[in-house]
Design a protein around this motif. Structure first.
Motif, PDB file in Angstrom:
ATOM      1  N   LEU A   1       0.831  -1.205   0.000  1.00 57.98           N
ATOM      2  CA  LEU A   1       0.000   0.000   0.000  1.00 57.98           C
ATOM      3  C   LEU A   1       0.865   1.255   0.000  1.00 57.98           C
ATOM      4  CD1 LEU A   1      -2.755   1.431   0.303  1.00 57.98           C
ATOM      5  CD2 LEU A   1      -2.487   1.177   2.787  1.00 57.98           C
ATOM      6  N   LEU A   2       1.899   1.285   0.847  1.00 59.33           N
ATOM      7  CA  LEU A   2       2.765   2.463   0.903  1.00 59.33           C
ATOM      8  C   LEU A   2       3.599   2.604  -0.358  1.00 59.33           C
ATOM      9  CD1 LEU A   2       4.021   2.445   4.611  1.00 59.33           C
ATOM     10  CD2 LEU A   2       2.183   3.795   3.584  1.00 59.33           C
TER      11      LEU A   2
ATOM     12  N   ALA B   1       2.640   1.933  -3.249  1.00 56.49           N
ATOM     13  CA  ALA B   1       1.779   2.406  -4.336  1.00 56.49           C
ATOM     14  C   ALA B   1       1.692   3.928  -4.382  1.00 56.49           C
ATOM     15  CB  ALA B   1       0.376   1.811  -4.191  1.00 56.49           C
ATOM     16  N   PHE B   2       2.080   4.598  -3.279  1.00 60.07           N
ATOM     17  CA  PHE B   2       2.037   6.055  -3.265  1.00 60.07           C
ATOM     18  C   PHE B   2       3.116   6.616  -4.189  1.00 60.07           C
ATOM     19  CE2 PHE B   2       0.345   6.276   1.375  1.00 60.07           C
ATOM     20  CZ  PHE B   2      -0.879   5.819   0.920  1.00 60.07           C
ATOM     21  N   PRO B   3       2.780   7.641  -4.991  1.00 60.65           N
ATOM     22  CA  PRO B   3       3.825   8.360  -5.740  1.00 60.65           C
ATOM     23  C   PRO B   3       4.660   9.195  -4.768  1.00 60.65           C
ATOM     24  CG  PRO B   3       1.681   9.379  -6.087  1.00 60.65           C
ATOM     25  CD  PRO B   3       1.433   8.147  -5.290  1.00 60.65           C
ATOM     26  N   ASN B   4       5.869   8.733  -4.497  1.00 62.47           N
ATOM     27  CA  ASN B   4       6.648   9.273  -3.383  1.00 62.47           C
ATOM     28  C   ASN B   4       6.826  10.788  -3.421  1.00 62.47           C
ATOM     29  OD1 ASN B   4       6.886   6.835  -2.186  1.00 62.47           O
ATOM     30  ND2 ASN B   4       9.073   6.590  -2.510  1.00 62.47           N
ATOM     31  N   GLN B   5       7.283  11.313  -4.552  1.00 59.84           N
ATOM     32  CA  GLN B   5       7.581  12.742  -4.602  1.00 59.84           C
ATOM     33  C   GLN B   5       6.340  13.574  -4.309  1.00 59.84           C
ATOM     34  OE1 GLN B   5      10.604  13.779  -4.790  1.00 59.84           O
ATOM     35  NE2 GLN B   5      11.447  11.741  -5.147  1.00 59.84           N
TER      36      GLN B   5
ATOM     37  N   PHE C   1       3.658  12.668  -2.543  1.00 60.28           N
ATOM     38  CA  PHE C   1       3.238  12.538  -1.158  1.00 60.28           C
ATOM     39  C   PHE C   1       4.248  13.153  -0.191  1.00 60.28           C
ATOM     40  CE2 PHE C   1       0.133   9.746  -2.912  1.00 60.28           C
ATOM     41  CZ  PHE C   1      -0.920   9.764  -2.002  1.00 60.28           C
TER      42      PHE C   1
ATOM     43  N   PHE D   1       2.405  15.471   2.360  1.00 60.23           N
ATOM     44  CA  PHE D   1       2.361  15.070   3.761  1.00 60.23           C
ATOM     45  C   PHE D   1       3.152  15.986   4.687  1.00 60.23           C
ATOM     46  CE2 PHE D   1       1.417  10.290   2.976  1.00 60.23           C
ATOM     47  CZ  PHE D   1       0.105  10.627   2.678  1.00 60.23           C
TER      48      PHE D   1
ATOM     49  N   LEU E   1       7.988   6.986   4.347  1.00 62.07           N
ATOM     50  CA  LEU E   1       7.816   6.588   2.954  1.00 62.07           C
ATOM     51  C   LEU E   1       9.106   6.048   2.334  1.00 62.07           C
ATOM     52  CD1 LEU E   1       5.602   9.565   1.697  1.00 62.07           C
ATOM     53  CD2 LEU E   1       4.866   7.276   2.371  1.00 62.07           C
TER      54      LEU E   1
END
Length: 325
Positions: free
Chosen positions: A152-153, A155-159, A161, A165, A196
């Motif tokens: 799940l984590l 799957a986040f587009p890091n840059q 988020f 965040f 992340l």
């Protein structure tokens, strides 16, 4: 000379060596790796000794020398002297508009960036080791829950988020209507990078642990009645040191560049805290009139990232000499 007086065959040439000793000998023979390690150590020494160096240099990263001394900046706010104001007094020149010393700005910027990246790397590595080994060894429901949470984590587009965040995390420490202190911004960046940034290493360790838990020495420890915690601590952890060290050497420079990118975008550290990313942001604004200001932080970051990546390659080769570089 009697037989008993003869030297033992191979004595001194086949001494028993621990795996760690063999890794160190292989690493020491890699000239590129040793040179990269020296460069990385040099950067960390600069970060550690930044206040002492600044004191010996006689300047600090906060004083506006261009405002105090006449003739250092022109009417547009740029250094009067050529090459960004570089001379015997200001070794790397002056910061446009603010008139601050670039050399001490860079010293403290390296200190800030490496401190944030090191803290995030340690937290992310500890989290990955804990969750990755737990998922691989315990299996079943624990493996399912940890693996799905990791997916799940990931799957986040890091840059995206990272940027989204960071202000949210900052509001957990202070009232959003108040000015955010520097320590809150630093803590927020570390928390976001940590939250992340551990998933890739955790998945690697899960796969390694799945293979290790079927080995004879783990089965023997299980049959002897050792608890799962003891097996993880005494049998599994020593055998995952290689991927942990290798991935950590790749993780830290990635965190350095990410933290710099956040400051560049204005959601990380802000004035007056010296930071690599903030220096890049100013350099992007003044590059047409003062290209020299961008030169020093840009070159220093490139050298650091390349050296750390080469160090990671050398550490990997030292642990696995059969792998192709």
């Amino acid at each position: 000379m009697t037989t008993s007086q003869l030297p033992a065959a191979g004595a001194g040439s086949h001494e028993g060596r621990s795996p760690g000793r063999l890794v160190w000998l292989r690493f020491r023979r890699d000239r590129v790796g040793v040179a990269a390690a020296c460069v990385v150590l040099f950067f960390f020494l600069i970060a550690l000794c930044a206040p002492l160096i600044a004191r010996l240099y006689g300047k600090d990263p906060y004083t506006r020398y261009g405002q105090r001394e006449e003739g250092l900046l022109n009417e547009f706010g740029y250094p009067v002297k050529p090459n960004g104001g570089i001379d015997g007094e200001f070794w790397f020149g002056l910061e446009p508009f603010m008139g601050r010393d670039v050399f001490t700005q860079l010293l403290y910027g390296i200190r800030t960036s490496l401190g944030i990246a090191l803290a995030a790397t340690l937290l992310a590595t500890a989290t990955a080791v804990l969750l990755g080994i737990a998922a691989g060894y315990l299996g079943g429901r624990w493996d399912f829950l940890i693996s799905r949470f990791t997916d799940l984590l990931m799957a986040f587009p890091n840059q995206l988020f990272f940027v989204a965040f960071l202000p949210i995390v900052a509001t957990l420490f202070v009232d959003p209507r108040e000015e955010t202190p520097t320590w809150v911004r630093v803590a927020s960046v570390v928390v976001v990078l940590w939250a992340l940034g551990w998933m890739g290493l955790a998945r690697i360790l899960r796969g390694v642990t799945l293979a290790l838990r079927e080995r004879e020495f783990v089965e023997a420890a299980r049959v002897s009645g050792a608890s799962p915690w003891r097996i993880i601590r005494r049998e599994l952890l020593p055998n995952v040191v290689s991927p942990v060290l290798v991935q950590a050497t790749y993780m830290l420079p990635n965190f350095v560049t990410t933290a710099a990118a956040l400051s560049f975008l204005g959601v990380g550290l802000v004035e007056p805290t010296p930071d690599w990313g903030r220096m890049f942001a100013i350099g992007a604004e003044v590059h047409r009139a003062d290209i020299t200001y961008m030169f020093f932080p840009g070159v220093s970051m490139v050298i650091f990232v390349v050296a750390f990546n080469l160090l990671g390659d050398s550490v990997r080769d030292a642990y696995d000499p059969k792998a192709d570089r």
